[in-house]
Design an enzyme around this catalytic site. Structure first.
Site, short mmCIF file in Angstrom:
data_model
loop_
_atom_site.label_atom_id
_atom_site.label_comp_id
_atom_site.label_asym_id
_atom_site.label_seq_id
_atom_site.Cartn_x
_atom_site.Cartn_y
_atom_site.Cartn_z
N CYS A 102 0.82 -1.22 0.00
CA CYS A 102 0.00 0.00 0.00
C CYS A 102 0.85 1.27 0.00
O CYS A 102 0.31 2.38 0.12
CB CYS A 102 -0.95 0.01 1.19
SG CYS A 102 -0.17 -0.19 2.79
N HIS A 120 -3.58 2.40 7.48
CA HIS A 120 -4.38 1.42 6.75
C HIS A 120 -4.65 0.24 7.67
O HIS A 120 -3.72 -0.38 8.19
CB HIS A 120 -3.65 0.94 5.51
CG HIS A 120 -4.31 -0.22 4.82
ND1 HIS A 120 -5.67 -0.23 4.53
CD2 HIS A 120 -3.83 -1.41 4.37
CE1 HIS A 120 -5.98 -1.37 3.93
NE2 HIS A 120 -4.89 -2.10 3.83
N HIS A 122 -7.33 -3.32 8.58
CA HIS A 122 -8.28 -4.31 8.10
C HIS A 122 -9.43 -4.44 9.10
O HIS A 122 -9.90 -5.55 9.37
CB HIS A 122 -7.58 -5.65 7.88
CG HIS A 122 -6.62 -5.65 6.74
ND1 HIS A 122 -5.84 -6.74 6.41
CD2 HIS A 122 -6.31 -4.69 5.83
CE1 HIS A 122 -5.09 -6.45 5.36
NE2 HIS A 122 -5.37 -5.21 4.99
N GLU A 145 -22.70 12.16 18.03
CA GLU A 145 -21.75 13.04 18.71
C GLU A 145 -20.30 12.82 18.26
O GLU A 145 -19.53 13.77 18.11
CB GLU A 145 -21.86 12.84 20.23
CG GLU A 145 -20.95 13.72 21.06
CD GLU A 145 -21.38 15.19 21.08
OE1 GLU A 145 -20.59 16.01 21.60
OE2 GLU A 145 -22.48 15.51 20.58
N HIS A 210 -12.17 -5.26 2.29
CA HIS A 210 -10.73 -5.13 2.54
C HIS A 210 -10.44 -4.36 3.82
O HIS A 210 -9.83 -4.90 4.74
CB HIS A 210 -10.08 -4.46 1.33
CG HIS A 210 -8.60 -4.33 1.41
ND1 HIS A 210 -7.80 -4.30 0.29
CD2 HIS A 210 -7.75 -4.20 2.46
CE1 HIS A 210 -6.53 -4.19 0.65
NE2 HIS A 210 -6.49 -4.11 1.97
#
EC number: 4.2.1.109
Length: 249
Positions: A102, A120, A122, A145, A210
């Site tokens: 990534c 990132h 999962h 809120e 993903h």
């Protein structure tokens, strides 16, 4: 980059390790999945970015295992440069570190949003939200809120940059784009960039089946945004189970 003793507590590489352990405990980066990247915004060169490696148990990361890039995207150091053997004892002696798949997505967040950090995960809440609303290309939620923890972002027409102008309010609607997953993570780059351009008010992108990408102006803001969004996604799943609409009319 020869050992963790060279990295002070608030060094980006040290913070990546700290947050990966925390995120592992939250179930967000298990099985070597997910990752974090931090820009050295307070360093001599704010274009230096530290990126976690691929295929490593995130809760066991050491600062010396990071890749270092210089924006817009040149890798200038790798943990293979100075370490003849991997730093983690659970890795094979002939293991060679690789950057996260990534990495180009992280770099997109830095270059397009001037981010200070990118996360990132999962997260199962993120994955389930994209499955339950599989016919949607965006996720919307209002009148909760916790939305107030997220930034109010606007496109500055003069500079062409997305800028933070405040915080979202209780009555605002959080809108997160959802992009489709690909067999190879780096192939998500184009669709992530398209979503970033199309949704200037978003500080995260969901990837169907993903996980999620979240960024912020600093590592601590990115952490807050990630935690707040995960809270909202978990709440959304419970609201859906009880027939409560996510956007209040």
């Amino acid at each position: 980059m020869s050992g963790s003793e060279e990295f002070h507590q608030n060094h980006p590489a040290s913070l990546i390790c700290e947050l990966c352990r925390l995120f592992y405990d939250n179930g967000w980066v298990t099985g070597t999945g997910g990752g974090i990247s931090i820009r050295d915004v307070d360093g001599e060169n704010p274009n230096i970015v530290y990126i976690a490696p691929s295929g490593i148990q995130k809760e066991r990361l050491q600062p010396g295992e990071m890749f270092v890039a210089e924006l817009p995207g040149t890798i200038i150091k790798t943990p293979n440069d100075e370490n003849s053997l991997p730093l983690s004892k659970d890795l094979a002696a002939n293991f060679k570190y690789k950057p996260l798949a990534c990495t180009p997505l992280f770099l997109s967040c830095y270059n397009m949003r001037d981010a200070g950090a990118c996360i990132h995960t999962h997260s199962q809440n993120a994955v389930m939200a994209t499955l339950i609303w599989e016919d949607k290309v965006e996720f919307s939620m209002s009148h909760i809120e916790q939305i107030k923890a997220l930034p109010q972002l606007e496109l500055n027409d003069k500079t062409g940059k997305v800028e933070k102008v405040g915080s979202m309010q209780f009555y605002d609607t959080m809108v997160l784009p959802i992009i489709e997953n690909t067999p190879h993570e780096e192939d998500l780059t184009d669709s992530l960039q398209e979503a970033i351009r199309k949704y200037p008010g978003a500080t995260a992108v969901l990837v169907r089946r993903h996980g999620i990408y979240v960024w912020g102006e600093t590592v601590w803001k990115a952490k807050v945004y990630n935690e707040a969004i995960d809270y909202l996604l978990e709440l959304a799943l419970k609201m859906h189970q009880n027939g409560i609409p996510l956007v209040k009319e």
